[in-house]
Write a protein that holds these residues in place. Structure first.
Motif, PDB file in Angstrom:
ATOM      1  N   GLN A  93       7.062  41.832 -52.591  1.00  0.00           N
ATOM      2  CA  GLN A  93       8.226  42.731 -52.690  1.00  0.00           C
ATOM      3  C   GLN A  93       9.192  42.471 -51.539  1.00  0.00           C
ATOM      4  OE1 GLN A  93       7.456  46.838 -53.550  1.00  0.00           O
ATOM      5  NE2 GLN A  93       5.652  46.380 -54.763  1.00  0.00           N
ATOM      6  N   GLN A  94       8.629  42.254 -50.351  1.00  0.00           N
ATOM      7  CA  GLN A  94       9.489  41.965 -49.188  1.00  0.00           C
ATOM      8  C   GLN A  94      10.239  40.659 -49.395  1.00  0.00           C
ATOM      9  OE1 GLN A  94       7.094  41.766 -45.681  1.00  0.00           O
ATOM     10  NE2 GLN A  94       6.612  43.949 -45.713  1.00  0.00           N
ATOM     11  N   LEU A  95       9.521  39.687 -49.908  1.00  0.00           N
ATOM     12  CA  LEU A  95      10.149  38.380 -50.122  1.00  0.00           C
ATOM     13  C   LEU A  95      11.279  38.487 -51.145  1.00  0.00           C
ATOM     14  CD1 LEU A  95      10.150  35.292 -49.648  1.00  0.00           C
ATOM     15  CD2 LEU A  95       8.480  35.104 -51.490  1.00  0.00           C
ATOM     16  N   GLN A 147      21.694  32.825 -53.047  1.00  0.00           N
ATOM     17  CA  GLN A 147      21.705  32.149 -54.356  1.00  0.00           C
ATOM     18  C   GLN A 147      20.728  30.983 -54.429  1.00  0.00           C
ATOM     19  OE1 GLN A 147      23.364  33.476 -57.119  1.00  0.00           O
ATOM     20  NE2 GLN A 147      21.846  32.098 -58.024  1.00  0.00           N
ATOM     21  N   ALA A 148      20.637  30.207 -53.353  1.00  0.00           N
ATOM     22  CA  ALA A 148      19.726  29.051 -53.399  1.00  0.00           C
ATOM     23  C   ALA A 148      18.282  29.533 -53.543  1.00  0.00           C
ATOM     24  CB  ALA A 148      19.885  28.204 -52.146  1.00  0.00           C
ATOM     25  N   ALA A 149      17.940  30.598 -52.816  1.00  0.00           N
ATOM     26  CA  ALA A 149      16.565  31.120 -52.902  1.00  0.00           C
ATOM     27  C   ALA A 149      16.331  31.764 -54.267  1.00  0.00           C
ATOM     28  CB  ALA A 149      16.324  32.121 -51.780  1.00  0.00           C
ATOM     29  N   GLY A 178       8.884  31.122 -45.161  1.00  0.00           N
ATOM     30  CA  GLY A 178       9.465  31.387 -43.838  1.00  0.00           C
ATOM     31  C   GLY A 178      10.975  31.215 -43.875  1.00  0.00           C
ATOM     32  N   ALA A 179      11.411  30.137 -44.494  1.00  0.00           N
ATOM     33  CA  ALA A 179      12.852  29.869 -44.557  1.00  0.00           C
ATOM     34  C   ALA A 179      13.558  30.952 -45.368  1.00  0.00           C
ATOM     35  CB  ALA A 179      13.099  28.499 -45.183  1.00  0.00           C
ATOM     36  N   GLY A 229      16.300  34.007 -44.290  1.00  0.00           N
ATOM     37  CA  GLY A 229      17.623  34.039 -44.926  1.00  0.00           C
ATOM     38  C   GLY A 229      18.279  32.687 -45.003  1.00  0.00           C
ATOM     39  N   ALA A 230      17.500  31.638 -44.708  1.00  0.00           N
ATOM     40  CA  ALA A 230      18.097  30.302 -44.754  1.00  0.00           C
ATOM     41  C   ALA A 230      18.325  29.898 -46.204  1.00  0.00           C
ATOM     42  CB  ALA A 230      17.164  29.304 -44.081  1.00  0.00           C
TER      43      ALA A 230
END
Ligand SMILES: Cc1cc2nc3c(=O)[nH]c(=O)nc-3n(C[C@H](O)[C@H](O)[C@H](O)COP(=O)(O)OP(=O)(O)OC[C@H]3O[C@@H](n4cnc5c(N)ncnc54)[C@H](O)[C@@H]3O)c2cc1C
Length: 404
Positions: free
Chosen positions: A358-360, A368-370, A394-395, A399-400
């Motif tokens: 849920q956090q992820l 958008q990429a994620a 992690g990325a 927020g990367a």
């Protein structure tokens, strides 16, 4: 061995027809049989993820599908309630998904097998698997009007679905089994425009999905836990609409639509089977069955057709011993699907996502990429193992921008 066919394929839908087609294109004498006649429907919804569409393109069949007027799907939405993750499911080479009726898709596949030179016998029931000295040598069956017929081949392929007669006859080893987890009911609706989107809504112990298909209709499937099957089976419509009411915006759209078909329901077990042995092989659901919540079955069937036909070609030409080639087929299949199998079985419980997930999901919402990566994972374009790899998580949490 003196046989009239190199290969007999039992079952002529998503797994069997492409297997027969690919072998016939290599010049093998292939007999493809099915108790069904085509076009005909089967109990299955029919989202074709982009990599399955890529297989059709590779076989030269995508233009035929597109010509049937099936609307392309360019994005997937996952509505979790507080937020929706939207993204593109495919790759630059294979950007689109489709949701073709099985009446149309399966007919297209059978015709392609016949065009490739396979002998196709529709309305032919295989009653018995023949073997000699522990080796499968052929089948005995009958057509609707005729008496018993015996056919022999170097290899018999079971593309005969999860209740496979061949798998039962050879007692194919079954492993990593899980019971039915999800009960799904679907129907088709008019006046429910989707604008090229495949939408899924996830709510506590309920989930539903909608995709545009042929004839201006939209397929809507609703699921609840298998444990609620008995309780809900006498009032399916109420349970179906009740689940949709948990997503008020979609429920409002559905109220403006009209149901055009009866509800159809199913629950399926989850298992792997050893897909080969002396004189036999399994493809599609006959060899590996998983819940339908991630809509992977047709993609898996197409992959099996490609890799099993390749392995059989190696074995039949003598390029590689049968056991070695087919063992590579089994290992490749299991490696390819194992992470998706676990994810599928977890999702099919309809339990709420664990807190870390849920956090992820909350963290990737808006990136958008994620979001594309999440959608691609659900489409089977990338593996869950890749998506959930610690460095990727992690990325995403940081927020990367990640992906593709
Ligand atoms: C409710 C539901 C929804 C689904 N939704 C999706 C989805 O959206 N996307 C997706 O990719 N997958 C979906 N699936 C999974 C998909 O339907 C299967 O993975 C796919 O149909 C497998 O194809 P197959 O060729 O292996 O087997 P099947 O489609 O089961 O075909 C087997 C064929 O073998 C024939 N046969 C069997 N025994 C004999 C015999 N003795 N003699 C002659 N012929 C025989 C049958 O007549 C049949 O035509 C869904 C499944 C269900 C149940």
């Amino acid at each position: 061995m003196n046989t009239s066919h190199d290969v007999i394929v039992i079952g002529a839908r998503c797994a069997g027809s492409p297997t027969a087609m690919l072998l016939a294109r290599k010049g093998y004498r292939v007999l493809l049989v099915d108790r069904a006649t085509f076009p005909s429907d089967t109990i299955s919804t029919h989202v074709l993820h982009p990599l399955a569409v890529a297989s059709l393109a590779g076989w030269g069949l995508l233009d035929r599908l597109a010509a049937t007027g099936c609307p392309p799907i360019h994005s997937y939405d996952f509505d979790f309630g507080p937020f929706t993750i939207s993204g593109q499911p495919g790759t630059a080479d294979a950007p689109l998904a489709y949701c073709p009726r099985r009446t149309i898709l399966d007919k297209l596949l059978v015709d392609a097998a016949a065009e490739a030179g396979a002998e196709v016998r529709e309305g032919f029931v295989v009653d018995e698997i023949l073997s000699e000295d522990g080796r499968v040598t052929g089948v005995r069956g009958h057509s609707k009007a005729g008496g018993p017929v015996t056919e022999r081949a170097a290899v018999v392929v079971g593309a005969d679905g999860r209740h496979s007669l061949l798998a039962g006859a050879v007692q194919a080893e079954q492993y990593n089994e899980k019971p039915p987890l999800l009960c799904g009911y679907y129907s088709y609706w008019s006046d429910l425009p989707m604008d090229g989107r495949f939408e899924t809504s996830i709510r506590p112990l309920r989930g539903f999905a909608a995709a545009p298909t042929h004839g201006g209709l939209t397929l809507v499937i609703v699921g609840w836990p298998a444990a609620e099957f008995e309780e809900n089976k006498l009032h399916v419509e109420q349970s179906y609409l009740g689940a949709i009411d948990l997503a008020p915006a979609f429920a409002e759209r559905l109220r403006g639509a009209r149901r055009e078909a009866p509800f159809v329901g199913a629950m399926v077990p989850n298992f792997f089977r050893k897909p080969y042995g002396p004189g036999w092989a399994l493809v599609g659901d006959a060899g590996y069955n998983r819940d339908f919540i991630t809509a992977q079955g047709i993609l898996d069937a197409f992959r099996d057709a490609e890799t099993c036909a390749g392995a059989l070609d190696q074995a039949l030409t003598g390029a590689r011993p049968f056991d070695e080639a087919m063992n590579a087929y089994q290992r490749g299949r299991d490696q390819r699907v194992s992470a998706m199998y676990e994810l599928t079985c977890q999702l099919a419980t309809l339990d709420p996502p664990p807190p870390e997930l849920q956090q992820l999901l909350a963290a990737i919402h808006g990136n958008q990429a994620a979001m594309d990566a999440f959608v691609r994972m659900n489409a089977g374009t990338i593996s869950p193992a890749e998506f959930f790899a610690p460095e990727n998580v992690g990325a995403m949490m940081a927020g990367a921008r990640v992906g593709p």
